[in-house]
Structure formats: structure tokens, C-alpha cells
Scaffold this motif. Structure first.
Motif, mmCIF file in Angstrom:
data_model
loop_
_atom_site.group_PDB
_atom_site.id
_atom_site.type_symbol
_atom_site.label_atom_id
_atom_site.label_comp_id
_atom_site.label_asym_id
_atom_site.label_seq_id
_atom_site.Cartn_x
_atom_site.Cartn_y
_atom_site.Cartn_z
ATOM 1 N N GLU A 1 -3.608 0.877 -3.300
ATOM 2 C CA GLU A 1 -3.170 -0.516 -3.232
ATOM 3 C C GLU A 1 -2.430 -0.865 -4.518
ATOM 4 O O GLU A 1 -2.911 -0.574 -5.617
ATOM 5 C CB GLU A 1 -4.377 -1.435 -3.052
ATOM 6 C CG GLU A 1 -4.026 -2.880 -2.848
ATOM 7 C CD GLU A 1 -5.239 -3.736 -2.528
ATOM 8 O OE1 GLU A 1 -5.038 -4.879 -2.096
ATOM 9 O OE2 GLU A 1 -6.388 -3.272 -2.720
ATOM 10 N N THR B 1 3.739 0.117 2.580
ATOM 11 C CA THR B 1 3.566 -0.764 3.726
ATOM 12 C C THR B 1 2.885 -2.065 3.325
ATOM 13 O O THR B 1 2.204 -2.132 2.301
ATOM 14 C CB THR B 1 2.724 -0.084 4.826
ATOM 15 O OG1 THR B 1 1.423 0.208 4.309
ATOM 16 C CG2 THR B 1 3.383 1.185 5.335
ATOM 17 N N LEU C 1 -4.700 6.625 -0.164
ATOM 18 C CA LEU C 1 -4.126 5.315 0.091
ATOM 19 C C LEU C 1 -4.379 4.490 -1.161
ATOM 20 O O LEU C 1 -5.519 4.331 -1.584
ATOM 21 C CB LEU C 1 -4.774 4.645 1.313
ATOM 22 C CG LEU C 1 -4.274 3.242 1.650
ATOM 23 C CD1 LEU C 1 -2.806 3.286 2.099
ATOM 24 C CD2 LEU C 1 -5.135 2.624 2.741
ATOM 25 N N TRP D 1 -8.732 4.665 -0.642
ATOM 26 C CA TRP D 1 -9.483 5.870 -0.312
ATOM 27 C C TRP D 1 -8.720 7.103 -0.791
ATOM 28 O O TRP D 1 -7.517 7.068 -0.977
ATOM 29 C CB TRP D 1 -9.834 5.975 1.172
ATOM 30 C CG TRP D 1 -8.681 5.953 2.142
ATOM 31 C CD1 TRP D 1 -8.231 4.877 2.845
ATOM 32 C CD2 TRP D 1 -7.825 7.051 2.520
ATOM 33 N NE1 TRP D 1 -7.157 5.231 3.620
ATOM 34 C CE2 TRP D 1 -6.900 6.557 3.453
ATOM 35 C CE3 TRP D 1 -7.765 8.397 2.166
ATOM 36 C CZ2 TRP D 1 -5.923 7.358 4.029
ATOM 37 C CZ3 TRP D 1 -6.788 9.194 2.739
ATOM 38 C CH2 TRP D 1 -5.880 8.679 3.659
ATOM 39 N N TYR E 1 0.843 -1.193 0.000
ATOM 40 C CA TYR E 1 0.000 0.000 0.000
ATOM 41 C C TYR E 1 0.877 1.240 0.000
ATOM 42 O O TYR E 1 1.859 1.311 0.749
ATOM 43 C CB TYR E 1 -0.912 0.013 1.232
ATOM 44 C CG TYR E 1 -1.925 -1.098 1.202
ATOM 45 C CD1 TYR E 1 -3.200 -0.885 0.684
ATOM 46 C CD2 TYR E 1 -1.593 -2.371 1.657
ATOM 47 C CE1 TYR E 1 -4.127 -1.916 0.646
ATOM 48 C CE2 TYR E 1 -2.512 -3.402 1.615
ATOM 49 C CZ TYR E 1 -3.771 -3.169 1.109
ATOM 50 O OH TYR E 1 -4.682 -4.192 1.063
ATOM 51 N N GLY F 1 0.378 -3.570 4.919
ATOM 52 C CA GLY F 1 -1.067 -3.440 5.091
ATOM 53 C C GLY F 1 -1.514 -2.010 4.898
ATOM 54 O O GLY F 1 -0.687 -1.098 4.764
ATOM 55 N N PRO F 2 -2.827 -1.765 4.912
ATOM 56 C CA PRO F 2 -3.334 -0.411 4.673
ATOM 57 C C PRO F 2 -3.167 0.546 5.857
ATOM 58 O O PRO F 2 -3.253 1.761 5.680
ATOM 59 C CB PRO F 2 -4.816 -0.645 4.366
ATOM 60 C CG PRO F 2 -5.157 -1.946 5.011
ATOM 61 C CD PRO F 2 -3.891 -2.759 4.990
ATOM 62 N N GLU F 3 -2.904 0.014 7.045
ATOM 63 C CA GLU F 3 -2.770 0.862 8.221
ATOM 64 C C GLU F 3 -1.454 1.643 8.166
ATOM 65 O O GLU F 3 -0.439 1.102 7.748
ATOM 66 C CB GLU F 3 -2.797 0.024 9.508
ATOM 67 C CG GLU F 3 -4.023 -0.834 9.681
ATOM 68 C CD GLU F 3 -3.972 -2.137 8.891
ATOM 69 O OE1 GLU F 3 -2.879 -2.538 8.431
ATOM 70 O OE2 GLU F 3 -5.039 -2.731 8.691
ATOM 71 N N PRO F 4 -1.472 2.899 8.605
ATOM 72 C CA PRO F 4 -0.239 3.710 8.570
ATOM 73 C C PRO F 4 0.897 3.114 9.406
ATOM 74 O O PRO F 4 2.060 3.343 9.117
ATOM 75 C CB PRO F 4 -0.660 5.062 9.137
ATOM 76 C CG PRO F 4 -2.140 5.056 9.178
ATOM 77 C CD PRO F 4 -2.609 3.649 9.105
ATOM 78 N N ASP F 5 0.561 2.336 10.443
ATOM 79 C CA ASP F 5 1.593 1.753 11.290
ATOM 80 C C ASP F 5 1.943 0.319 10.880
ATOM 81 O O ASP F 5 2.655 -0.387 11.594
ATOM 82 C CB ASP F 5 1.184 1.817 12.764
ATOM 83 C CG ASP F 5 -0.108 1.069 13.058
ATOM 84 O OD1 ASP F 5 -0.809 0.675 12.098
ATOM 85 O OD2 ASP F 5 -0.421 0.883 14.246
ATOM 86 N N SER F 6 1.473 -0.107 9.713
ATOM 87 C CA SER F 6 1.805 -1.423 9.183
ATOM 88 C C SER F 6 3.296 -1.468 8.850
ATOM 89 O O SER F 6 3.948 -0.435 8.699
ATOM 90 C CB SER F 6 0.974 -1.686 7.924
ATOM 91 O OG SER F 6 1.208 -2.960 7.415
ATOM 92 N N HIS G 1 1.090 5.202 0.764
ATOM 93 C CA HIS G 1 0.469 6.244 1.580
ATOM 94 C C HIS G 1 0.913 7.602 1.035
ATOM 95 O O HIS G 1 2.050 8.020 1.269
ATOM 96 C CB HIS G 1 0.882 6.098 3.049
ATOM 97 C CG HIS G 1 0.492 4.784 3.640
ATOM 98 N ND1 HIS G 1 -0.627 4.625 4.430
ATOM 99 C CD2 HIS G 1 1.072 3.553 3.544
ATOM 100 C CE1 HIS G 1 -0.719 3.362 4.804
ATOM 101 N NE2 HIS G 1 0.299 2.687 4.276
#
Length: 189
Positions: free
Chosen positions: A181, A88, A179, A170, A49, A90-95, A51
């Protein structure tokens, strides 16, 4: 004075160290070509992903040039921007971070939000650490699915070719943050 020597030594180590285990000098590259001249290509797949942060105190995408007409254009025609976006797992910023997408893009269409993008996918983790994939193509940003060509690479990805398929997870119309993919298929030796 001692600090200067330590910094000089550390910089020298960084210059000569190569995280992907592929030598990069002219003789080493020539040797690599000879070794791989009859090698079979392999297909490698990546999923990550991107960001793209335009807003806030630490943007990863900033305009570097635009014309007076750019601000009047619904497609931002004439905007040139630099990016250094986080990639990253995963899609989470902290991934877990796997790399960065670093380069330039320009809004190059009067009819749609179309970006000519030229950037490197720079891997910073795992067995591809230090290797890069070169991406260059036209990104029709408002299309749900789109493709960007992989036109080359370095390190493990010398002579790479392939395609990256993109889909917006999104997009915030107000801030410009997004974000995206990525599914990447790359042929290399």
C-alpha cells in the motif's frame, strides 16, 4: 506497404502526443519554467496499491543480474531486478488501474532485506495520465512502515518533491509476491 505507412503514422502520433497536456520540447519547458518561477506549490496526495508479482507466467518483477553469492545470502545481496508493477486504486488485482511502477532495484544490504530502488510512478489514468514521479531510495522491506523519497517528476510533476509511505498488505514468503500500500504526498507546481 500500406500497413507500414499506417504504423509509421500511428507511431508519429504517439511520439508527438502527450497525454498530460504538458509540452515537452526545449522551448516549451523553458516557457513553463518562466511561467512557474513565482508560482505557489500545491500538495497532491495519492493512495494506491502496488502488485509485485514474482511468480507465475507473467511476473512483473524479474532478476536481471546476480552474483554467485546472491543465492547463499539470506538478504539476496547482489541481486539486481527490473520491475513493471501494476498500481491500482484498491487491493484487488482487478481493481481500477491508475498506473505502473517501472524501474530497477538492487538488494544492497548484508544485514537486512534492504533494497535500493530507483523507479518511476507512471500515471496512466485521469488528469495525471502521462505524468511521472521519480522515486529513489532505500526500502527496508521487512519494516512495517517505511518511506521512499520522491526526487522529481515529469509532465504535471516537473520539479516535484515529496515522500511515499509504504506498508506491506501481504507478502508470500514462498512465491515472493507482494501487495504494498502506497500513500504519496507530493509538492509540485
Amino acid at each position: 506497404m500500406e500497413k507500414h505507412y499506417i504504423i509509421l503514422i500511428l507511431c508519429s502520433i504517439l511520439v508527438f502526443a502527450n497525454g498530460n497536456g504538458v509540452s515537452q520540447g526545449p522551448k516549451a519547458v523553458r516557457k513553463w519554467f518562466k511561467k512557474h518561477s513565482n508560482a505557489k506549490e500545491k500538495l497532491t496526495e495519492f493512495h494506491f496499491y502496488l502488485h509485485d508479482i514474482v511468480s507465475g507466467r507473467n511476473p512483473t518483477n524479474i532478476p536481471v543480474a546476480m552474483t554467485n553469492a546472491t543465492t547463499q545470502s539470506p538478504t539476496y545481496f547482489g541481486l539486481i531486478a527490473a520491475m513493471d508493477d501494476l498500481l491500482t486504486e484498491g487491493p484487488e488485482p482487478d481493481s481500477k488501474v491508475v498506473g505502473r511502477a517501472s524501474g530497477l532495484f538492487g538488494s544492497s544490504s548484508l544485514q537486512e532485506l534492504g533494497l535500493h530502488m530507483t523507479f518511476n510512478i507512471v500515471f496512466t489514468e485521469g488528469k495525471y495520465n502521462g505524468s511521472m514521479l521519480a522515486v529513489s531510495g532505500y526500502n527496508q522491506f521487512n519494516n512495517r512502515n517505511r518511506e521512499l523519497p520522491i526526487v522529481g517528476g515529469s509532465g504535471v510533476f516537473r520539479l516535484a518533491r515529496g515522500v511515499a509511505t509504504l506498508e506491506n498488505v501481504w507478502y508470500n514468503n514462498t512465491s515472493g509476491d507482494a501487495l504494498v500500500e502506497y500513500h504519496v504526498l507530493v509538492l509540485h507546481y
